[in-house]
Motif scaffolding. Structure first.
Motif, PDB file in Angstrom:
ATOM      1  N   GLY A 220      -0.376  23.499   3.862  1.00 59.32           N
ATOM      2  CA  GLY A 220      -0.046  23.490   5.290  1.00 59.32           C
ATOM      3  C   GLY A 220       0.843  22.311   5.662  1.00 59.32           C
ATOM      4  O   GLY A 220       1.785  22.453   6.450  1.00 59.32           O
TER       5      GLY A 220
ATOM      6  N   TYR B 228       4.390  23.004   4.257  1.00 56.01           N
ATOM      7  CA  TYR B 228       5.055  24.002   5.108  1.00 56.01           C
ATOM      8  C   TYR B 228       5.503  23.367   6.428  1.00 56.01           C
ATOM      9  O   TYR B 228       6.637  23.569   6.876  1.00 56.01           O
ATOM     10  CB  TYR B 228       4.105  25.183   5.360  1.00 56.01           C
ATOM     11  CG  TYR B 228       4.628  26.170   6.366  1.00 56.01           C
ATOM     12  CD1 TYR B 228       5.681  27.020   6.052  1.00 56.01           C
ATOM     13  CD2 TYR B 228       4.072  26.256   7.634  1.00 56.01           C
ATOM     14  CE1 TYR B 228       6.164  27.921   6.981  1.00 56.01           C
ATOM     15  CE2 TYR B 228       4.537  27.158   8.566  1.00 56.01           C
ATOM     16  CZ  TYR B 228       5.591  27.992   8.248  1.00 56.01           C
ATOM     17  OH  TYR B 228       6.061  28.882   9.170  1.00 56.01           O
ATOM     18  N   ASN B 229       4.623  22.593   7.045  1.00 51.54           N
ATOM     19  CA  ASN B 229       4.962  21.911   8.290  1.00 51.54           C
ATOM     20  C   ASN B 229       6.186  21.017   8.110  1.00 51.54           C
ATOM     21  O   ASN B 229       7.091  21.012   8.947  1.00 51.54           O
ATOM     22  CB  ASN B 229       3.766  21.080   8.771  1.00 51.54           C
ATOM     23  CG  ASN B 229       4.076  20.321  10.034  1.00 51.54           C
ATOM     24  OD1 ASN B 229       4.204  20.898  11.100  1.00 51.54           O
ATOM     25  ND2 ASN B 229       4.211  19.013   9.909  1.00 51.54           N
TER      26      ASN B 229
ATOM     27  N   TRP C  71       9.668  23.890  -1.504  1.00 53.08           N
ATOM     28  CA  TRP C  71       9.263  25.299  -1.540  1.00 53.08           C
ATOM     29  C   TRP C  71       8.514  25.609  -2.838  1.00 53.08           C
ATOM     30  O   TRP C  71       7.518  26.344  -2.821  1.00 53.08           O
ATOM     31  CB  TRP C  71      10.460  26.228  -1.382  1.00 53.08           C
ATOM     32  CG  TRP C  71      10.904  26.404   0.032  1.00 53.08           C
ATOM     33  CD1 TRP C  71      12.056  25.945   0.598  1.00 53.08           C
ATOM     34  CD2 TRP C  71      10.216  27.098   1.082  1.00 53.08           C
ATOM     35  NE1 TRP C  71      12.121  26.301   1.927  1.00 53.08           N
ATOM     36  CE2 TRP C  71      11.012  27.015   2.250  1.00 53.08           C
ATOM     37  CE3 TRP C  71       8.998  27.785   1.142  1.00 53.08           C
ATOM     38  CZ2 TRP C  71      10.621  27.591   3.458  1.00 53.08           C
ATOM     39  CZ3 TRP C  71       8.614  28.357   2.353  1.00 53.08           C
ATOM     40  CH2 TRP C  71       9.423  28.260   3.490  1.00 53.08           C
TER      41      TRP C  71
ATOM     42  N   CYS D 259      -0.082  27.164  -3.015  1.00 51.69           N
ATOM     43  CA  CYS D 259      -0.557  28.481  -2.581  1.00 51.69           C
ATOM     44  C   CYS D 259      -1.148  29.276  -3.740  1.00 51.69           C
ATOM     45  O   CYS D 259      -2.104  30.036  -3.541  1.00 51.69           O
ATOM     46  CB  CYS D 259       0.572  29.262  -1.911  1.00 51.69           C
ATOM     47  SG  CYS D 259       0.974  28.631  -0.260  1.00 51.69           S
TER      48      CYS D 259
ATOM     49  N   LEU E  71      -3.817  32.562   8.012  1.00 50.10           N
ATOM     50  CA  LEU E  71      -2.444  32.169   7.679  1.00 50.10           C
ATOM     51  C   LEU E  71      -1.483  32.371   8.851  1.00 50.10           C
ATOM     52  O   LEU E  71      -0.488  31.659   8.959  1.00 50.10           O
ATOM     53  CB  LEU E  71      -1.956  32.924   6.443  1.00 50.10           C
ATOM     54  CG  LEU E  71      -2.688  32.583   5.147  1.00 50.10           C
ATOM     55  CD1 LEU E  71      -2.143  33.420   4.000  1.00 50.10           C
ATOM     56  CD2 LEU E  71      -2.603  31.106   4.837  1.00 50.10           C
TER      57      LEU E  71
ATOM     58  N   ALA F 287       0.924  29.424   9.990  1.00 51.23           N
ATOM     59  CA  ALA F 287       2.378  29.612   9.994  1.00 51.23           C
ATOM     60  C   ALA F 287       2.984  29.324  11.356  1.00 51.23           C
ATOM     61  O   ALA F 287       4.133  28.862  11.449  1.00 51.23           O
ATOM     62  CB  ALA F 287       2.719  31.032   9.553  1.00 51.23           C
TER      63      ALA F 287
END
Length: 166
Positions: free
Chosen positions: A77, A80-81, A111, A118, A140, A144
């Motif tokens: 998380g 991704y943030n 990524w 993940c 999720l 997201a």
């Protein structure tokens, strides 16, 4: 004591992070492994839920899976943030030295790191029953959406509270 100029001003480089090889430290910082409070907020409710269901003694493997999942998915998380917010982070003094914003980690590498975290989360997910898997996958959507809440509301932490409460 002087602060390392490559580390974010709100982090600690001592301990686990300092033991890692220099080329891995930015990835650990990207996943916020230096700040365990996030995965504590995910893990402890799992532990107490298992304990209250009477499984604290006999369910140690499940508890350890929950610990691994909490660490991996909180890290995912955060990665991704930071991918979503990398341009904003460059403009804010508190976040400008984060690994993506500072260029210590490339977007492509971030990524890939997100994918690795993940995959760990998927292995943990597969240890759960079907209903728990569905509930986890539904979360999720909230995860997201979180980075975008900073752009549409003054209360993104309220959304983050929903994410952690799910």
């Amino acid at each position: 004591m002087q602060r390392d100029t490559l580390s974010p001003p709100d982090t600690e480089h001592r301990g686990f992070i300092g033991l890692l090889p220099a080329n891995l430290r930015p990835f650990a910082l990207l996943a916020r492994f230096d700040r365990p409070i996030g995965w504590w907020l995910l893990f402890w409710p799992c532990f107490w839920g298992i304990s209250l269901a009477g499984g604290a003694i006999r369910e140690w493997p499940l508890i350890l899976w929950m610990l691994l999942g909490a660490i991996a998915m909180r890290g995912a998380g955060c990665v991704y943030n930071d991918i979503v917010d990398r341009d904003l982070d460059r403009q804010v003094a508190r976040t400008a030295s984060r690994p993506l914003a500072s260029g210590a980690v490339s977007t492509k590498a971030a990524w890939v790191w997100l994918g690795v975290l993940c995959l760990v989360g998927l292995v943990v997910l597969l240890q759960l029953n079907f209903n728990a898997q569905l509930l986890a996958l539904e979360s999720l959507l909230l995860v997201a959406a979180y980075p975008f809440m900073k752009r549409i509301t003054w209360w993104p932490q309220l959304w983050l509270g929903l994410v952690f409460s799910w």
